[in-house]
Design a protein around this motif. Structure first.
Motif, PDB file in Angstrom:
ATOM      1  N   ILE A 131       0.847  -1.204   0.000  1.00  0.00           N
ATOM      2  CA  ILE A 131       0.000   0.000   0.000  1.00  0.00           C
ATOM      3  C   ILE A 131       0.888   1.261   0.000  1.00  0.00           C
ATOM      4  O   ILE A 131       0.661   2.204  -0.760  1.00  0.00           O
ATOM      5  CB  ILE A 131      -0.899   0.015   1.267  1.00  0.00           C
ATOM      6  CG1 ILE A 131      -1.870  -1.156   1.249  1.00  0.00           C
ATOM      7  CG2 ILE A 131      -1.599   1.366   1.437  1.00  0.00           C
ATOM      8  CD1 ILE A 131      -3.097  -0.971   0.425  1.00  0.00           C
ATOM      9  N   ARG A 135       1.080   4.082  -2.998  1.00  0.00           N
ATOM     10  CA  ARG A 135       0.920   5.519  -2.768  1.00  0.00           C
ATOM     11  C   ARG A 135       2.156   6.285  -3.229  1.00  0.00           C
ATOM     12  O   ARG A 135       2.049   7.373  -3.804  1.00  0.00           O
ATOM     13  CB  ARG A 135       0.645   5.785  -1.282  1.00  0.00           C
ATOM     14  CG  ARG A 135      -0.776   5.455  -0.884  1.00  0.00           C
ATOM     15  CD  ARG A 135      -0.967   5.538   0.609  1.00  0.00           C
ATOM     16  NE  ARG A 135      -2.374   5.628   0.973  1.00  0.00           N
ATOM     17  CZ  ARG A 135      -2.875   5.304   2.160  1.00  0.00           C
ATOM     18  NH1 ARG A 135      -2.066   4.877   3.127  1.00  0.00           N
ATOM     19  NH2 ARG A 135      -4.152   5.408   2.404  1.00  0.00           N
ATOM     20  N   TYR A 142      -5.886   7.886  -1.549  1.00  0.00           N
ATOM     21  CA  TYR A 142      -6.979   6.952  -1.243  1.00  0.00           C
ATOM     22  C   TYR A 142      -6.623   5.525  -1.646  1.00  0.00           C
ATOM     23  O   TYR A 142      -5.895   5.301  -2.614  1.00  0.00           O
ATOM     24  CB  TYR A 142      -8.265   7.384  -1.957  1.00  0.00           C
ATOM     25  CG  TYR A 142      -8.951   8.526  -1.247  1.00  0.00           C
ATOM     26  CD1 TYR A 142      -9.896   8.291  -0.262  1.00  0.00           C
ATOM     27  CD2 TYR A 142      -8.612   9.848  -1.556  1.00  0.00           C
ATOM     28  CE1 TYR A 142     -10.511   9.339   0.404  1.00  0.00           C
ATOM     29  CE2 TYR A 142      -9.216  10.906  -0.895  1.00  0.00           C
ATOM     30  CZ  TYR A 142     -10.165  10.638   0.088  1.00  0.00           C
ATOM     31  OH  TYR A 142     -10.765  11.680   0.750  1.00  0.00           O
ATOM     32  N   ILE A 143      -7.153   4.580  -0.857  1.00  0.00           N
ATOM     33  CA  ILE A 143      -7.028   3.170  -1.239  1.00  0.00           C
ATOM     34  C   ILE A 143      -8.427   2.534  -1.206  1.00  0.00           C
ATOM     35  O   ILE A 143      -9.270   2.921  -0.401  1.00  0.00           O
ATOM     36  CB  ILE A 143      -6.062   2.385  -0.311  1.00  0.00           C
ATOM     37  CG1 ILE A 143      -6.583   2.334   1.133  1.00  0.00           C
ATOM     38  CG2 ILE A 143      -4.675   3.003  -0.334  1.00  0.00           C
ATOM     39  CD1 ILE A 143      -5.735   1.471   2.050  1.00  0.00           C
ATOM     40  N   LYS A 145     -10.453  -0.983  -0.684  1.00  0.00           N
ATOM     41  CA  LYS A 145     -10.459  -2.381  -0.275  1.00  0.00           C
ATOM     42  C   LYS A 145     -11.905  -2.860  -0.262  1.00  0.00           C
ATOM     43  O   LYS A 145     -12.807  -2.058  -0.493  1.00  0.00           O
ATOM     44  CB  LYS A 145      -9.801  -2.571   1.091  1.00  0.00           C
ATOM     45  CG  LYS A 145     -10.711  -2.166   2.255  1.00  0.00           C
ATOM     46  CD  LYS A 145     -10.115  -2.506   3.608  1.00  0.00           C
ATOM     47  CE  LYS A 145     -10.095  -3.988   3.931  1.00  0.00           C
ATOM     48  NZ  LYS A 145     -11.442  -4.569   4.180  1.00  0.00           N
ATOM     49  N   ALA A 156      -4.507   1.189   8.437  1.00  0.00           N
ATOM     50  CA  ALA A 156      -5.323   1.644   7.311  1.00  0.00           C
ATOM     51  C   ALA A 156      -6.177   0.522   6.724  1.00  0.00           C
ATOM     52  O   ALA A 156      -7.147   0.778   6.024  1.00  0.00           O
ATOM     53  CB  ALA A 156      -4.426   2.229   6.226  1.00  0.00           C
ATOM     54  N   LEU A 157      -5.809  -0.713   7.001  1.00  0.00           N
ATOM     55  CA  LEU A 157      -6.518  -1.849   6.394  1.00  0.00           C
ATOM     56  C   LEU A 157      -7.510  -2.515   7.340  1.00  0.00           C
ATOM     57  O   LEU A 157      -8.214  -3.445   6.958  1.00  0.00           O
ATOM     58  CB  LEU A 157      -5.503  -2.875   5.870  1.00  0.00           C
ATOM     59  CG  LEU A 157      -4.723  -2.380   4.648  1.00  0.00           C
ATOM     60  CD1 LEU A 157      -3.516  -3.269   4.363  1.00  0.00           C
ATOM     61  CD2 LEU A 157      -5.619  -2.306   3.423  1.00  0.00           C
ATOM     62  N   THR A 181      -7.780   6.083   8.935  1.00  0.00           N
ATOM     63  CA  THR A 181      -8.496   5.292   7.933  1.00  0.00           C
ATOM     64  C   THR A 181      -9.334   6.182   7.014  1.00  0.00           C
ATOM     65  O   THR A 181     -10.146   5.699   6.246  1.00  0.00           O
ATOM     66  CB  THR A 181      -9.431   4.262   8.606  1.00  0.00           C
ATOM     67  OG1 THR A 181     -10.337   4.959   9.467  1.00  0.00           O
ATOM     68  CG2 THR A 181      -8.658   3.247   9.421  1.00  0.00           C
ATOM     69  N   THR A 184      -9.223   5.263   3.434  1.00  0.00           N
ATOM     70  CA  THR A 184      -9.564   3.880   3.076  1.00  0.00           C
ATOM     71  C   THR A 184     -11.030   3.811   2.666  1.00  0.00           C
ATOM     72  O   THR A 184     -11.915   4.133   3.457  1.00  0.00           O
ATOM     73  CB  THR A 184      -9.340   2.934   4.276  1.00  0.00           C
ATOM     74  OG1 THR A 184      -7.980   3.076   4.722  1.00  0.00           O
ATOM     75  CG2 THR A 184      -9.609   1.484   3.889  1.00  0.00           C
ATOM     76  N   ALA A 186     -13.941   1.297   1.785  1.00  0.00           N
ATOM     77  CA  ALA A 186     -14.302  -0.124   1.854  1.00  0.00           C
ATOM     78  C   ALA A 186     -15.581  -0.342   1.051  1.00  0.00           C
ATOM     79  O   ALA A 186     -16.637   0.171   1.394  1.00  0.00           O
ATOM     80  CB  ALA A 186     -14.489  -0.559   3.297  1.00  0.00           C
TER      81      ALA A 186
END
Ligand SMILES: *Cc1c(COP(=O)(O)O)cnc(C)c1O
Length: 437
Positions: A131, A135, A142-143, A145, A156-157, A181, A184, A186
């Motif tokens: 991750i 980045r 932003y990620i 998942k 963060a996960l 987070t 993140t 989801a």
């Protein structure tokens, strides 16, 4: 096989009490606790092939396999020999050793999407680093998942994560500030529309999409037809990094992992479990272009005192060589035996009138106590976990060791026999009666 009444538990109970005074919950990883299924966890003292023995000398057919790594069974001779000979030369140097490149060669040969790989000591480190790298590469924050996917326990996960989080029914983790987070996203799994929407809403801000290409951590949930293709197309179009978290599926669903099985090349891959041969190893890798950002070549920092540990590398090499040299027999064999097991148990449930559905990809599978189908976290969470708990305990009493959670995949390996499978199906027939009672 011990009968329902004869299983002794005195030693395990004593060991549990001792451990509880010393270690939170008596366990070093929450998924090992029996909180969601009830009953007393056996303390394991020995394993050989597909079987394990507890401190009271009860014998079990094991479908946990250390949560995935032990595809060759317990105490596999090749792996043990490799560990012992490596140990005789010293256990760690904090300097480069030839075995690191040995394992890297094996991994890269199996995963054409990777040109370079970095070894770490756990799956958590692998995904956390991937991750960070995504980045660094995209210069975005932003990620994305998916709900019910577990990618280790980095801050963060830990958002709508599966595995122990799902089992314990907690939304995330205390101690993670919401600011950690806030980047993140989801999204529901197996829903292409949600991904398109996120990329629209956060235009040019999404660094990566991380996914378990076959989810194992809300129980086994495969990607729908073309879902992974869609993730590949969208991330390519949006110039975001696609990360396949193959910590569980790597060398499990095929020698080349889910990316070989579904013929998709992610930008980054994380590995763990099987590549360590039962010792602590994780890895992340991808193209030279991305991996050259990792320190000391580039500005993305990541390190580890025991990373590339010679014992772990030796165990991993022995494991992968055996799998590589026999892959054309091994993978079809465990696929066939798993099918027999999974369908046999499902048939027993049907005969008993217990609502049950199953998902299976090769040798990873889950029986869900719901009519199903289970395609994402919403449908998985409709499972009757009380019924699962009753089934789990009845199976354990008959010497069948399943993952102590509805939301964890079970595994079969090369050491399991036809006899193991028949014995397990017979035990399931009795156990379903207990579920109904
Ligand atoms: C097990 C797992 C992890 C975490 O690995 P650890 O070695 O437990 O830190 C991450 N991702 C997936 C898909 C896993 O199955």
């Amino acid at each position: 096989m011990p009968s329902m009444t004869s299983r002794k538990l005195e030693q395990s109970r004593r060991l549990q009490q001792r451990a509880e005074n010393l270690i939170p919950g008596g366990v070093n990883s929450p998924v090992r606790a029996f909180k969601s299924v009830g009953g007393d966890p056996p303390f394991i003292v020995r394993g050989k092939g597909s079987h394990v023995w507890d401190a009271d000398e009860n014998e079990y057919i094991d479908y946990v396999g250390s949560w995935g790594p032990l595809i060759l069974g317990h105490a596999a001779p090749d792996v043990l020999d490799a560990i012992v000979s490596a140990a005789c030369n010293g256990t760690s140097f904090g300097a480069s050793t030839p075995s690191e490149a040995d394992l890297a060669e094996l991994v890269l040969a199996a995963y054409p999407s990777m040109q370079k790989v970095r070894f770490v000591s756990s799956g958590t480190e692998a995904t956390m680093s991937a991750i960070r790298l995504a980045r660094a590469y995209t210069k975005r924050k932003y990620i994305v998942k998916f709900e019910g996917c577990y990618h280790g326990h980095s801050d963060a996960l830990l958002v709508k994560a599966g595995s122990g989080i799902a089992t314990l029914g907690i939304p995330g983790s205390a101690g993670v500030p919401e600011e950690f987070t806030q980047f993140t996203l989801a999204l529901p799994f197996n829903n292409t529309h949600a991904v398109e929407y996120a990329f629209q809403k956060f235009k040019h801000q999404i660094a990566c999409v991380i996914v378990e290409p076959v989810v194992g951590n809300m129980g086994c949930v495969p990607a729908a037809d073309d879902y992974l293709v869609a993730l590949r197309l969208i991330t390519e179009r949006e110039k975001a990094v696609l990360i396949f978290d193959e910590v569980m599926t790597g060398f499990r669903v095929a020698y080349g992992g889910a990316q070989e099985l579904y013929n998709i090349r992610p930008d980054l891959t994380t590995l763990g479990k099987i590549i360590g041969g039962g010792l602590p190893v994780g890895a992340y890798g991808g193209s030279n272009e991305i991996m050259n950002l990792v320190a000391p070549l580039g500005p993305m920092y990541q390190a580890g005192t025991l990373s590339g540990n010679p014992l772990a590398m030796a165990a991993g090499c022995a494991m992968l060589k055996r799998l590589r040299d026999h892959k054309s027999e091994i993978y079809p064999q465990i696929d066939k035996l798993s099918r027999e097991l999974v369908e046999g148990v499902a048939a027993a449930a049907k005969d008993a009138g217990v609502p049950l559905c199953y998902n299976r990809v090769g040798s990873m599978f889950t029986w869900f106590f719901t009519a199903g189908p289970v395609i994402d976290w919403d449908s998985a969470s409709k499972s009757n976990t009380t019924a699962f708990g009753n089934f789990f305990r009845a199976m354990l009493d008959q010497g069948i060791y399943l993952p102590p959670s509805q939301f964890e995949a079970a595994f079969l390996g090369t050491a399991h026999t036809q006899e193991d499978v028949q014995q397990t199906i017979a035990a399931a027939r009795l156990s379903f009666a207990a579920v109904k009672a």
